[in-house]
Design a protein around this motif. Sequence first.
Motif, mmCIF file in Angstrom:
data_model
loop_
_atom_site.group_PDB
_atom_site.id
_atom_site.type_symbol
_atom_site.label_atom_id
_atom_site.label_comp_id
_atom_site.label_asym_id
_atom_site.label_seq_id
_atom_site.Cartn_x
_atom_site.Cartn_y
_atom_site.Cartn_z
ATOM 1 N N ALA A 51 26.252 -16.158 -18.208
ATOM 2 C CA ALA A 51 26.927 -15.634 -17.011
ATOM 3 C C ALA A 51 26.173 -16.038 -15.746
ATOM 4 C CB ALA A 51 27.038 -14.117 -17.106
ATOM 5 N N GLU A 52 25.213 -16.955 -15.899
ATOM 6 C CA GLU A 52 24.415 -17.396 -14.759
ATOM 7 C C GLU A 52 25.305 -17.977 -13.656
ATOM 8 O OE1 GLU A 52 20.585 -20.348 -13.872
ATOM 9 O OE2 GLU A 52 21.773 -20.617 -15.693
ATOM 10 N N GLY A 53 25.263 -17.360 -12.479
ATOM 11 C CA GLY A 53 26.024 -17.843 -11.335
ATOM 12 C C GLY A 53 27.518 -17.628 -11.436
ATOM 13 N N ARG A 54 27.987 -16.837 -12.394
ATOM 14 C CA ARG A 54 29.418 -16.643 -12.588
ATOM 15 C C ARG A 54 29.940 -15.472 -11.764
ATOM 16 N NH1 ARG A 54 31.323 -19.961 -16.447
ATOM 17 N NH2 ARG A 54 33.087 -19.806 -15.029
ATOM 18 N N ARG A 95 32.438 -12.550 -15.586
ATOM 19 C CA ARG A 95 31.527 -11.668 -16.332
ATOM 20 C C ARG A 95 32.302 -10.604 -17.090
ATOM 21 N NH1 ARG A 95 25.983 -11.649 -14.549
ATOM 22 N NH2 ARG A 95 25.644 -13.269 -12.981
ATOM 23 N N SER A 96 33.322 -10.061 -16.435
ATOM 24 C CA SER A 96 34.154 -9.041 -17.065
ATOM 25 C C SER A 96 34.917 -9.623 -18.250
ATOM 26 C CB SER A 96 35.142 -8.475 -16.032
ATOM 27 O OG SER A 96 36.028 -7.560 -16.625
ATOM 28 N N ASN A 97 35.406 -10.855 -18.092
ATOM 29 C CA ASN A 97 36.143 -11.520 -19.165
ATOM 30 C C ASN A 97 35.242 -11.782 -20.359
ATOM 31 O OD1 ASN A 97 38.394 -12.733 -20.359
ATOM 32 N ND2 ASN A 97 37.930 -14.742 -19.505
ATOM 33 N N ILE A 98 34.007 -12.139 -20.099
ATOM 34 C CA ILE A 98 33.035 -12.378 -21.169
ATOM 35 C C ILE A 98 32.820 -11.100 -21.982
ATOM 36 C CG2 ILE A 98 30.607 -12.884 -21.663
ATOM 37 C CD1 ILE A 98 30.695 -14.803 -19.217
ATOM 38 N N LEU A 99 32.673 -9.995 -21.284
ATOM 39 C CA LEU A 99 32.460 -8.708 -21.950
ATOM 40 C C LEU A 99 33.654 -8.318 -22.821
ATOM 41 C CD1 LEU A 99 30.801 -6.600 -19.094
ATOM 42 C CD2 LEU A 99 29.722 -7.346 -21.234
ATOM 43 N N LYS A 100 34.852 -8.565 -22.300
ATOM 44 C CA LYS A 100 36.067 -8.189 -23.032
ATOM 45 C C LYS A 100 36.205 -8.959 -24.339
ATOM 46 C CE LYS A 100 38.865 -6.931 -18.988
ATOM 47 N NZ LYS A 100 40.007 -7.363 -18.128
ATOM 48 N N THR A 116 25.604 -13.335 -24.541
ATOM 49 C CA THR A 116 25.168 -14.179 -23.425
ATOM 50 C C THR A 116 23.673 -14.492 -23.472
ATOM 51 O OG1 THR A 116 24.793 -12.252 -21.999
ATOM 52 C CG2 THR A 116 26.964 -13.301 -21.879
ATOM 53 N N TYR A 117 23.354 -15.657 -22.927
ATOM 54 C CA TYR A 117 21.970 -16.028 -22.633
ATOM 55 C C TYR A 117 21.800 -15.945 -21.120
ATOM 56 C CZ TYR A 117 21.013 -17.757 -27.353
ATOM 57 O OH TYR A 117 20.797 -17.842 -28.707
ATOM 58 N N PRO A 118 20.605 -15.661 -20.653
ATOM 59 C CA PRO A 118 20.408 -15.500 -19.211
ATOM 60 C C PRO A 118 20.578 -16.798 -18.415
ATOM 61 C CG PRO A 118 18.302 -15.421 -20.372
ATOM 62 C CD PRO A 118 19.369 -15.373 -21.410
#
Length: 277
Positions: free
Chosen positions: A30-33, A38-43, A48-50
Amino acid sequence: MKVGFLGFGEVASTLSVGLIKNGAEVYTSAEGRSTRTRSNILKTGVQTYPTYKALAENSDIIISSVIPSKAIEVAEMVGKYSGGIYVDINNVSPETVVKTLDKIKNGKTVDAAIIGSVIKKGIDVKVIASGSYANDFADLNNYGMNIKVVGSVNGQASGIKLLRSSYTKGVSALLFESIYQAYKMGIDMEVLEYISETECPDFMETAKSRIISAVFHAQRRSEEMDEVVEMFSEKQDPVMAKGTKEFFKILDENIKKPEKRPDDYKAIFEQLMKIQK
């Protein structure tokens, strides 16, 4: 199997859901996203990696699914960190794919292309792949994907994709023009019926959908035809490809897309007729 995604738009999020469902570990960064991404990734449940560096170092297979103009830049950013197989699945020309994959220092690269709609078919959408590591990428078939190896050289898969794209978009442009002329003459349904006799039984419904889609995706199709023209121009004067590109560019600039996709192509033609009066 650890699968990483560079970029997390429609393609990455849809494939991620299917891969997770079939037992793969899926990661992104999610770096720079944006907050939305970020919300879509969680759903989707993707881990994630930093940083993109960490993502590249730890993924068995990392898939680049970004906007075409960023393909080379992203490969250059992670190229020296990629420890596994790097797959470019972006809609770019064979020449761009080769330039992109040359940035990956370990040489473990795959040229891949999606054939069809990932939204309609999900994880089962057909993906073609070429390159010396294409068979290794096809191991993701064990996790629900539908990958077919079409060659051992980078650029072959993207070449098939673009050539197919050139044909389908050229046909769509000619179809739009022909049926629009028929509509102005009051014989559009009759023309569709007679073309159906020489095509396939479901041609009429497919044609109506193509006419509507031509407007809704005009900008993207014009940009894709840029890649086609670039590829063809190396060996010939791409007269038809240039015409198709110009057609979709004009369509994009002159027709306002309705907020809701209409059920009937005639609404599109009515708008076009008003503009041309």
